[in-house]
Design a protein around this motif. Sequence first.
Motif, PDB file in Angstrom:
ATOM      1  N   ALA A 164      55.839  36.014  26.985  1.00 23.82           N
ATOM      2  CA  ALA A 164      56.595  34.770  27.135  1.00 23.82           C
ATOM      3  C   ALA A 164      55.643  33.593  26.996  1.00 23.82           C
ATOM      4  O   ALA A 164      54.435  33.733  27.192  1.00 23.82           O
ATOM      5  N   THR A 180      50.377  31.992  26.748  1.00 22.02           N
ATOM      6  CA  THR A 180      51.060  33.282  26.748  1.00 22.02           C
ATOM      7  C   THR A 180      50.971  33.946  28.116  1.00 22.02           C
ATOM      8  O   THR A 180      49.894  34.021  28.711  1.00 22.02           O
ATOM      9  N   SER A 183      55.906  38.851  31.120  1.00 24.92           N
ATOM     10  CA  SER A 183      57.068  38.653  31.990  1.00 24.92           C
ATOM     11  C   SER A 183      57.707  39.992  32.323  1.00 24.92           C
ATOM     12  O   SER A 183      57.670  40.933  31.528  1.00 24.92           O
ATOM     13  N   THR A 196      62.853  37.090  37.391  1.00 26.54           N
ATOM     14  CA  THR A 196      61.775  37.243  36.415  1.00 26.54           C
ATOM     15  C   THR A 196      60.479  36.800  37.060  1.00 26.54           C
ATOM     16  O   THR A 196      60.440  35.797  37.781  1.00 26.54           O
ATOM     17  N   TRP A 198      56.551  35.915  35.892  1.00 23.43           N
ATOM     18  CA  TRP A 198      55.623  35.662  34.794  1.00 23.43           C
ATOM     19  C   TRP A 198      54.207  35.676  35.360  1.00 23.43           C
ATOM     20  O   TRP A 198      53.949  35.091  36.414  1.00 23.43           O
ATOM     21  N   THR A 225      66.279  29.576  33.349  1.00 24.98           N
ATOM     22  CA  THR A 225      64.890  29.757  32.917  1.00 24.98           C
ATOM     23  C   THR A 225      64.402  28.632  32.008  1.00 24.98           C
ATOM     24  O   THR A 225      63.349  28.018  32.286  1.00 24.98           O
TER      25      THR A 225
END
Length: 239
Positions: A164, A180, A183, A196, A198, A225
Amino acid sequence: MNQQRGSKLRAASGMAVVALAIALTGCSIAVPSPSQPTAGNSAPPPTYAAPTVVAGHDAAKVAAAPMTFEAGNTLSDGVAVEFSDILGQPPQDYSATPGPPEWKIVKDKVAGQTQYTNDAGCQVAYWTTTHQGPLITAGDDKTSTLNLLKYLIPSVIAESLGEAKLPWVAEAGKAGAAITFYSFTTKAGKDVMASTVWARMLGTADTGLLVSLACPTDALLASTTPKVMEKLSVAPPSS
């Protein structure tokens, strides 16, 4: 029986992610150093502190470029990276009188963690960790990030992760490059919110970055999101 076992594993994984996303008990990751001195063999005090910024390092160039997993090696050694957010600000609609902000702050940099909630029942949090040597594979942010996620959520496997992009800009809400992350998403279930997580380990900077978002339904998580990412960024270091 295999199907029942798989369901139990997914449920356990979902509860682990939601515990991370809501309770956030692991916000300060304490990983023991493999070489901690004992009382009888204490390390001598340092007499010289090596510079963390290499001569010729161009911080502006690093900030302007996408922070891919491979680009993590372009950061200055040991210079921590932080988040920037405008989640607590009202919507920037200049055609109308500003209303109240969508997100209400719950924690503000408590043990490195900041947390917000909104009226829809979503909860977002972000935090940083440092001194993560045992989790870092030198020169390999991708493996280091996987190590970080496995430490937080032991049930995670590489195949369950996606890449992600989060904003890589000094001021949240501004245009710029992206950083970058890995996730990991869990669908909503009985007594389990959709969520979620990350994560990104910046090995050279010795910084772990984590963001979590939990919402009552899968659809609400999906729609919330991008709104969060518009108001949250990872700020490149200035040196």
